[in-house]
Design an enzyme around this catalytic site. Structure first.
Site, PDB file in Angstrom:
ATOM      1  N   GLU A 182       0.430  -1.320  -0.234  1.00  0.00           N
ATOM      2  CA  GLU A 182       0.034  -0.140   0.100  1.00  0.00           C
ATOM      3  C   GLU A 182       0.658   1.221  -0.277  1.00  0.00           C
ATOM      4  OE1 GLU A 182      -3.431   1.424   2.816  1.00  0.00           O
ATOM      5  OE2 GLU A 182      -2.531   0.342   3.699  1.00  0.00           O
ATOM      6  N   ARG A 201     -21.448  15.360  -9.290  1.00  0.00           N
ATOM      7  CA  ARG A 201     -21.193  15.966 -11.176  1.00  0.00           C
ATOM      8  C   ARG A 201     -19.887  14.541 -11.154  1.00  0.00           C
ATOM      9  NH1 ARG A 201     -22.266  21.509  -9.423  1.00  0.00           N
ATOM     10  NH2 ARG A 201     -23.964  21.957  -9.883  1.00  0.00           N
ATOM     11  N   ASP A 256      -7.387  -3.718   8.007  1.00  0.00           N
ATOM     12  CA  ASP A 256      -6.463  -2.337   8.048  1.00  0.00           C
ATOM     13  C   ASP A 256      -5.944  -2.826   9.126  1.00  0.00           C
ATOM     14  OD1 ASP A 256      -4.802  -1.112   6.922  1.00  0.00           O
ATOM     15  OD2 ASP A 256      -6.539   0.824   7.067  1.00  0.00           O
ATOM     16  N   HIS A 290      -5.617   6.043  -1.905  1.00  0.00           N
ATOM     17  CA  HIS A 290      -4.588   6.742  -1.464  1.00  0.00           C
ATOM     18  C   HIS A 290      -4.766   8.214  -2.445  1.00  0.00           C
ATOM     19  CE1 HIS A 290      -4.195   5.901   2.991  1.00  0.00           C
ATOM     20  NE2 HIS A 290      -3.583   4.953   2.305  1.00  0.00           N
ATOM     21  N   ALA A 309      -9.920   8.143   2.673  1.00  0.00           N
ATOM     22  CA  ALA A 309      -8.327   8.136   2.004  1.00  0.00           C
ATOM     23  C   ALA A 309      -8.836   8.880   0.491  1.00  0.00           C
ATOM     24  CB  ALA A 309      -7.091   7.846   1.577  1.00  0.00           C
ATOM     25  N   ALA A 346      -2.231   8.399   6.883  1.00  0.00           N
ATOM     26  CA  ALA A 346      -1.235   8.332   7.800  1.00  0.00           C
ATOM     27  C   ALA A 346       0.035   8.562   7.051  1.00  0.00           C
ATOM     28  CB  ALA A 346      -1.936   7.603   8.934  1.00  0.00           C
ATOM     29  N   ILE A 348     -15.754   2.740  13.371  1.00  0.00           N
ATOM     30  CA  ILE A 348     -15.515   3.502  12.987  1.00  0.00           C
ATOM     31  C   ILE A 348     -14.454   4.457  11.580  1.00  0.00           C
ATOM     32  CG2 ILE A 348     -13.449   4.374  13.619  1.00  0.00           C
ATOM     33  CD1 ILE A 348     -12.599   2.474  15.902  1.00  0.00           C
ATOM     34  N   HIS A 349     -14.211   3.389  10.986  1.00  0.00           N
ATOM     35  CA  HIS A 349     -13.893   4.150  10.061  1.00  0.00           C
ATOM     36  C   HIS A 349     -15.190   4.087   8.564  1.00  0.00           C
ATOM     37  CE1 HIS A 349      -9.661   2.612  10.455  1.00  0.00           C
ATOM     38  NE2 HIS A 349      -9.500   3.489   9.744  1.00  0.00           N
TER      39      HIS A 349
END
Length: 423
Positions: free
Chosen positions: A143, A243, A294, A211, A236, A154, A271-272
């Site tokens: 990643e 649009r 994750d 990301h 991320a 992060a 949470i995410h």
């Protein structure tokens, strides 16, 4: 005494009083296993005239394929992105521990790091099958570092990279090798990224978009070049806009080539991702949803300070933050927690929740003929499994851990089960 000497001297185990997750349904039938292979009972009875040497009463529990976690950064004090002389020992330790939470295959994930970390870590871990010693390794998930500075999350900005004119050659300089690599997450808007997507895909490596500040057209182009996954959807990346929905728009895009599928990771830790966002994604594209943890070093440990690659992470309650900030940095959730939360938050069926952690990641990686299913028949040799066995209380309020100490000696592959109400 062997059940059938003409075919195999190995004993046959019959699981009775169970519901088997097969063909998107919970089917009430017995499961027959010999040497880790799922047997077709019709062929067993009529062709071999075989019978069970041992019967196991499942007491109404569900038998389902073992979970596959394609994004896990570490856990139990182990950080996969830390270069050391005993990386393989750390991966093996985590592999053993995650069996207790139903994970039987995984992709150790490395976050953005300097080249020397990749050069040190990657050669130490090879793809291998799982067993009573621990979950199997399907290959690394890299990643970064070819991601957007704007959406770095992060990831440490000083180690981020863009593609030089060499494209894949530059990527190879950073990683050192692509042996035993299963997934690479990159930002498709980076100059030169599209040729890299194409070349990685041609090598059989799953390309994931994440990301990233990419718009929909850039994301669609990457998919047309071979990308097939989205790293932790909604996190991320550009937020959905009517649009230009950005990468999120791939869930319903008409720009996906015919016969191709796009999968997306979801961190269902409460949470995410807001439950409403979970529901939107699932209802838009249910067959593409892949649950990921994750998880970071702190999974399974008390609150405190830990590492994620080059960053210091602070655990506050159930939140993992880059120390001194409110930037989320992975999770401390286990996969069984994610399965349970996903079912509760989305309102999906038990089988949908289980398949999001088993069948879908197997399909993403192109390994569904042998993992993520409990099939039998002419291709039964592809359905080998490691058999982990647990009989929880039928009305368990939470998902109980599996019991690896009750390993039954089967050879490859996966499955686990829980009683009614456990997911």
């Amino acid at each position: 005494m062997p059940s059938n000497k003409s075919v195999s001297d190995a004993p046959i185990t019959q699981f009775i009083n169970c519901r088997i997750l097969r063909d998107n349904e919970l089917q009430r039938e017995d499961l027959w296993v010999r040497e880790g292979r799922i047997l077709d009972p019709e062929k067993l009875f009529f062709d071999e005239q075989g019978y069970a040497d041992k019967r196991v009463d499942c007491e109404g529990s569900i038998i389902a394929p073992g979970f596959i976690d394609v994004q896990i950064n570490g856990g139990y004090g182990i950080d996969f992105s830390q270069a050391s002389e005993d990386v393989s020992d750390g991966v093996s330790f985590v592999a053993k521990k995650i069996l207790e939470h139903g994970v039987t295959s995984f992709c150790p994930t490395l976050v953005t790091s300097p080249p020397e970390v990749y050069h040190k870590v990657l050669p130490q871990v090879k793809v291998h099958d799982g067993g009573p010693h621990g979950a199997g390794v399907l290959g690394f998930h890299l990643e970064g570092p070819f991601i957007s500075a704007e959406k770095k999350g992060a990831h440490p900005e000083k180690y981020l990279r863009t593609f030089k004119s060499g494209g894949l050659e530059h990527l190879m300089e950073v990683y050192g090798s692509l042996d035993d690599v299963a997934i690479v997450t990159l930002a498709p808007e980076l100059p030169g990224s599209q040729s890299v997507v194409r070349e990685l895909s041609q090598r059989g490596i799953t390309v994931s978009l994440g990301h990233s500040a990419a718009d929909l057209s850039q994301a669609e182009e990457a998919v047309q070049q071979g990308a097939s996954f989205i790293t932790h959807l909604f996190n991320a990346m550009l937020p959905f806009h009517h649009r230009d929905p950005g990468i999120v728009g791939l869930l319903t895009s008409d720009g996906i080539p015919a016969g191709r599928a796009v999968y997306y990771g979801m961190i269902a830790d409460g949470i995410h991702t807001n439950p409403a966002a979970l529901r939107i994604a699932h209802r838009a594209h249910p067959s593409g949803l892949v649950l990921v943890t994750d998880a970071i070093t702190a999974m399974g440990l008390p609150p405190g300070r830990h590492t994620l690659g080059q960053q210091v992470i602070e655990i506050q309650g159930l939140h993992a933050y880059v120390a001194g900030t409110k930037t989320l940095s992975g999770s401390i959730a286990t996969m069984d927690m994610c399965v349970r939360h996903f079912k509760q938050a989305s309102g999906c069926s038990v089988q949908e929740a289980l398949e999001a952690a088993s069948l879908h990641p197997a399909q993403l990686l192109g390994i569904s003929p042998k993992k993520g299913k409990l099939d039998y028949g002419s291709d039964a040799g592809q359905s080998r499994l490691h058999l982990y066995f647990c009989l929880p209380a039928v009305r368990a309020a939470v998902v109980p851990p599996l019991c690896p100490q009750r390993f039954l000696g089967c050879s490859f592959g996966l499955f686990s089960w829980w009683g009614e109400g456990a997911v």
